[in-house]
Design a protein around this motif. Structure first.
Motif, PDB file in Angstrom:
ATOM      1  N   VAL A 134     -26.490  20.587  40.563  1.00 45.54           N
ATOM      2  CA  VAL A 134     -27.291  20.619  39.342  1.00 45.54           C
ATOM      3  C   VAL A 134     -26.422  20.226  38.154  1.00 45.54           C
ATOM      4  O   VAL A 134     -25.202  20.103  38.261  1.00 45.54           O
ATOM      5  N   ALA A 135     -27.060  20.053  37.002  1.00 44.85           N
ATOM      6  CA  ALA A 135     -26.352  19.721  35.771  1.00 44.85           C
ATOM      7  C   ALA A 135     -26.621  20.797  34.716  1.00 44.85           C
ATOM      8  O   ALA A 135     -27.613  21.538  34.804  1.00 44.85           O
ATOM      9  N   PRO A 136     -25.745  20.923  33.719  1.00 41.72           N
ATOM     10  CA  PRO A 136     -25.905  21.957  32.688  1.00 41.72           C
ATOM     11  C   PRO A 136     -27.254  21.861  31.982  1.00 41.72           C
ATOM     12  O   PRO A 136     -27.706  20.770  31.635  1.00 41.72           O
ATOM     13  N   GLY A 137     -27.870  22.997  31.811  1.00 41.61           N
ATOM     14  CA  GLY A 137     -29.167  23.059  31.153  1.00 41.61           C
ATOM     15  C   GLY A 137     -30.304  23.382  32.091  1.00 41.61           C
ATOM     16  O   GLY A 137     -31.383  23.784  31.659  1.00 41.61           O
ATOM     17  N   ILE A 138     -30.066  23.254  33.392  1.00 44.46           N
ATOM     18  CA  ILE A 138     -31.155  23.469  34.340  1.00 44.46           C
ATOM     19  C   ILE A 138     -31.602  24.926  34.385  1.00 44.46           C
ATOM     20  O   ILE A 138     -32.741  25.232  34.736  1.00 44.46           O
ATOM     21  N   PHE A 139     -30.714  25.847  33.994  1.00 50.02           N
ATOM     22  CA  PHE A 139     -31.069  27.263  34.020  1.00 50.02           C
ATOM     23  C   PHE A 139     -31.420  27.821  32.633  1.00 50.02           C
ATOM     24  O   PHE A 139     -31.695  29.002  32.502  1.00 50.02           O
ATOM     25  N   TRP A 140     -31.406  26.984  31.617  1.00 54.04           N
ATOM     26  CA  TRP A 140     -31.738  27.458  30.278  1.00 54.04           C
ATOM     27  C   TRP A 140     -33.200  27.874  30.210  1.00 54.04           C
ATOM     28  O   TRP A 140     -34.081  27.246  30.805  1.00 54.04           O
ATOM     29  N   SER A 141     -33.470  28.912  29.456  1.00 55.99           N
ATOM     30  CA  SER A 141     -34.831  29.416  29.319  1.00 55.99           C
ATOM     31  C   SER A 141     -35.705  28.423  28.556  1.00 55.99           C
ATOM     32  O   SER A 141     -35.277  27.821  27.576  1.00 55.99           O
ATOM     33  N   ARG A 142     -36.935  28.275  29.042  1.00 61.31           N
ATOM     34  CA  ARG A 142     -37.953  27.487  28.344  1.00 61.31           C
ATOM     35  C   ARG A 142     -39.090  28.449  27.975  1.00 61.31           C
ATOM     36  O   ARG A 142     -40.047  28.612  28.728  1.00 61.31           O
ATOM     37  N   PRO A 143     -38.976  29.126  26.839  1.00 65.72           N
ATOM     38  CA  PRO A 143     -39.972  30.140  26.481  1.00 65.72           C
ATOM     39  C   PRO A 143     -41.343  29.538  26.222  1.00 65.72           C
ATOM     40  O   PRO A 143     -41.467  28.510  25.552  1.00 65.72           O
ATOM     41  N   LYS A 144     -42.362  30.181  26.754  1.00 65.22           N
ATOM     42  CA  LYS A 144     -43.739  29.734  26.549  1.00 65.22           C
ATOM     43  C   LYS A 144     -44.347  30.474  25.358  1.00 65.22           C
ATOM     44  O   LYS A 144     -43.865  31.528  24.955  1.00 65.22           O
ATOM     45  N   LYS A 145     -45.409  29.921  24.798  1.00 62.65           N
ATOM     46  CA  LYS A 145     -46.036  30.518  23.621  1.00 62.65           C
ATOM     47  C   LYS A 145     -46.597  31.908  23.909  1.00 62.65           C
ATOM     48  O   LYS A 145     -46.685  32.748  23.012  1.00 62.65           O
ATOM     49  N   LYS A 198     -43.906  19.166  24.896  1.00 65.30           N
ATOM     50  CA  LYS A 198     -43.761  19.486  23.477  1.00 65.30           C
ATOM     51  C   LYS A 198     -43.050  20.830  23.324  1.00 65.30           C
ATOM     52  O   LYS A 198     -42.969  21.375  22.237  1.00 65.30           O
ATOM     53  N   GLY A 199     -42.545  21.348  24.441  1.00 66.78           N
ATOM     54  CA  GLY A 199     -41.938  22.665  24.436  1.00 66.78           C
ATOM     55  C   GLY A 199     -40.537  22.675  23.861  1.00 66.78           C
ATOM     56  O   GLY A 199     -40.007  21.675  23.367  1.00 66.78           O
ATOM     57  N   GLN A 200     -39.910  23.851  23.955  1.00 64.86           N
ATOM     58  CA  GLN A 200     -38.562  24.042  23.463  1.00 64.86           C
ATOM     59  C   GLN A 200     -37.707  24.707  24.535  1.00 64.86           C
ATOM     60  O   GLN A 200     -38.209  25.289  25.494  1.00 64.86           O
ATOM     61  N   VAL A 201     -36.396  24.597  24.353  1.00 65.38           N
ATOM     62  CA  VAL A 201     -35.456  25.151  25.303  1.00 65.38           C
ATOM     63  C   VAL A 201     -34.434  25.982  24.542  1.00 65.38           C
ATOM     64  O   VAL A 201     -34.019  25.626  23.436  1.00 65.38           O
ATOM     65  N   GLN A 202     -34.023  27.105  25.145  1.00 66.45           N
ATOM     66  CA  GLN A 202     -33.028  27.974  24.533  1.00 66.45           C
ATOM     67  C   GLN A 202     -31.648  27.479  24.922  1.00 66.45           C
ATOM     68  O   GLN A 202     -31.112  27.822  25.965  1.00 66.45           O
ATOM     69  N   SER A 203     -31.072  26.638  24.073  1.00 64.69           N
ATOM     70  CA  SER A 203     -29.753  26.070  24.326  1.00 64.69           C
ATOM     71  C   SER A 203     -28.689  26.968  23.701  1.00 64.69           C
ATOM     72  O   SER A 203     -29.002  27.891  22.952  1.00 64.69           O
ATOM     73  N   PRO A 204     -27.418  26.703  23.980  1.00 72.57           N
ATOM     74  CA  PRO A 204     -26.347  27.479  23.333  1.00 72.57           C
ATOM     75  C   PRO A 204     -26.379  27.367  21.820  1.00 72.57           C
ATOM     76  O   PRO A 204     -25.853  28.228  21.122  1.00 72.57           O
ATOM     77  N   GLN A 205     -27.005  26.300  21.315  1.00 76.32           N
ATOM     78  CA  GLN A 205     -27.110  26.120  19.860  1.00 76.32           C
ATOM     79  C   GLN A 205     -28.387  26.726  19.293  1.00 76.32           C
ATOM     80  O   GLN A 205     -28.661  26.597  18.097  1.00 76.32           O
ATOM     81  N   GLY A 206     -29.171  27.372  20.142  1.00 70.34           N
ATOM     82  CA  GLY A 206     -30.420  27.968  19.686  1.00 70.34           C
ATOM     83  C   GLY A 206     -31.621  27.265  20.287  1.00 70.34           C
ATOM     84  O   GLY A 206     -31.495  26.451  21.198  1.00 70.34           O
TER      85      GLY A 206
END
Length: 332
Positions: A134-145, A198-206
């Motif tokens: 895998v590559a970095p970011g695959i486990f980052w949270s993708r919060p739903k509305k 159109k979603g967002q991802v919880q990255s180390p930068q927010g």
């Protein structure tokens, strides 16, 4: 299973809209190791999950078996838990001796079969699909509305590890076997926006725009040129191919196989993409999954390809080095 014609198409992706305030920061790319300069002599790629099926089960998903000089790798695992297992059985393919699986990105139409495949295949071979690249970011949270979790890998990770699997994270290109390269996260100098969310991802930068930063592809170096296999191509097919030529070898692109996420692309985008593919001397294209059927036909014309060298991908369809594409009867 009785052979049947099945075509299952889904259009759950949303139209690309106004971008959120922040975009996903580019993933850091580690320096590529020095290539072994070995080129693969024998290569076969067989589709095991996509929407069009002449023999087997069609679904909105993707998976492909890659066989390169005796090394067997599974790229992605389809959407429904049992699709790849059943389609492999239908094709007379034994997956139990495969130790490595590549997950191109987090979406469940590429990761849905991971846990089931590991559990079932390990009954015959304890090492089957025991390593997931895998590559970095695959486990980052993708919060739903609604407060839920939009990244299926958050749940799949502990299940896969509990089943004896290990994740290997790659921050840059890596040669998995002589002549067989994994890109890791792909830089995106060209303005391709090959994603629908159109979603967002919880990255180390927010919390930032979800651009699927972990998207990666497989590159096979051959005497005929590079063969590139993509899951969805969210990084952009041109970005992927340019990166492959920079990191592996500045060679013609002999074949592109897999999903390119261009099914909603407008004519301007297709014209630009087709011109770039032509410039890179693309030899073969099998557009599966999210490429789009009409898109395949347009790229055939724009990239200067023929009916025999540019086809819609189907379950069981294959590409073999020296022989070209075998799309089966339904997509021929």
């Amino acid at each position: 299973m009785k052979a049947s014609f099945l075509s299952l198409f889904a259009a759950f992706a949303l139209l690309v809209g106004t971008a959120p305030r922040a975009e996903t920061p580019p993933a850091p790319v580690a320096p590529a190791p020095k290539p072994s300069q070995v080129r693969v002599k024998n290569l076969r790629v067989t589709v095991l999950s996509t929407m069009l099926a002449e023999k087997g089960i069609g679904e909105w998903g993707f998976a492909a078996l890659v066989e390169a000089d005796g090394r067997r790798i599974l790229l992605d695992t389809g959407y429904l838990p049992n699709t790849v297992l059943q389609n492999a059985k239908e094709q007379g393919i034994d997956l139990s001796d495969i130790t490595d699986v590549i997950l191109s990105h987090n979406h469940d139409d590429h990761t849905g079969g991971l846990v089931t495949l590991r559990r079932e295949l390990s009954k015959k071979n304890p090492a089957a699909l025991s390593r997931a690249h895998v590559a970095p970011g695959i486990f980052w949270s993708r919060p739903k509305k609604d407060g839920g979790e939009g990244n299926p890998m958050v749940a799949f990770r502990p299940e896969y590890e509990a089943a004896g699997g290990t994740f290997i994270e790659h921050t840059g290109p890596v040669e998995l076997a002589p002549g067989v390269w994994l890109t890791g996260p792909v830089p995106r100098p060209n303005p391709e926006r090959n994603w629908s969310s159109k979603g967002q991802v919880q990255s180390p930068q927010g919390l930032v725009e979800e651009t699927i930063p972990e998207d990666q592809a497989l590159v096979i170096d051959t005497d005929q040129g590079l063969v590139v296999i993509t899951g969805c191509g969210h990084a952009g097919v041109v970005n992927i191919l340019e990166f492959a030529r920079k990191q592996v070898r500045s060679a013609p692109i002999h074949a592109v196989l897999g999903g390119l996420h261009l099914f909603r692309a407008d004519e301007k985008t297709l014209a630009w993409t087709g011109r770039k593919l032509r410039e890179m001397k693309l030899g073969h294209l099998m557009g599966a999954h999210c490429t789009g059927i009409e898109t395949v036909f347009r790229l055939r014309e724009l990239a200067g390809l023929q009916r025999s060298t540019c086809v819609v991908g189907a379950v069981g369809a294959s590409f073999e080095l020296g022989k070209g594409l075998n799309p089966l009867e339904l997509a021929r």
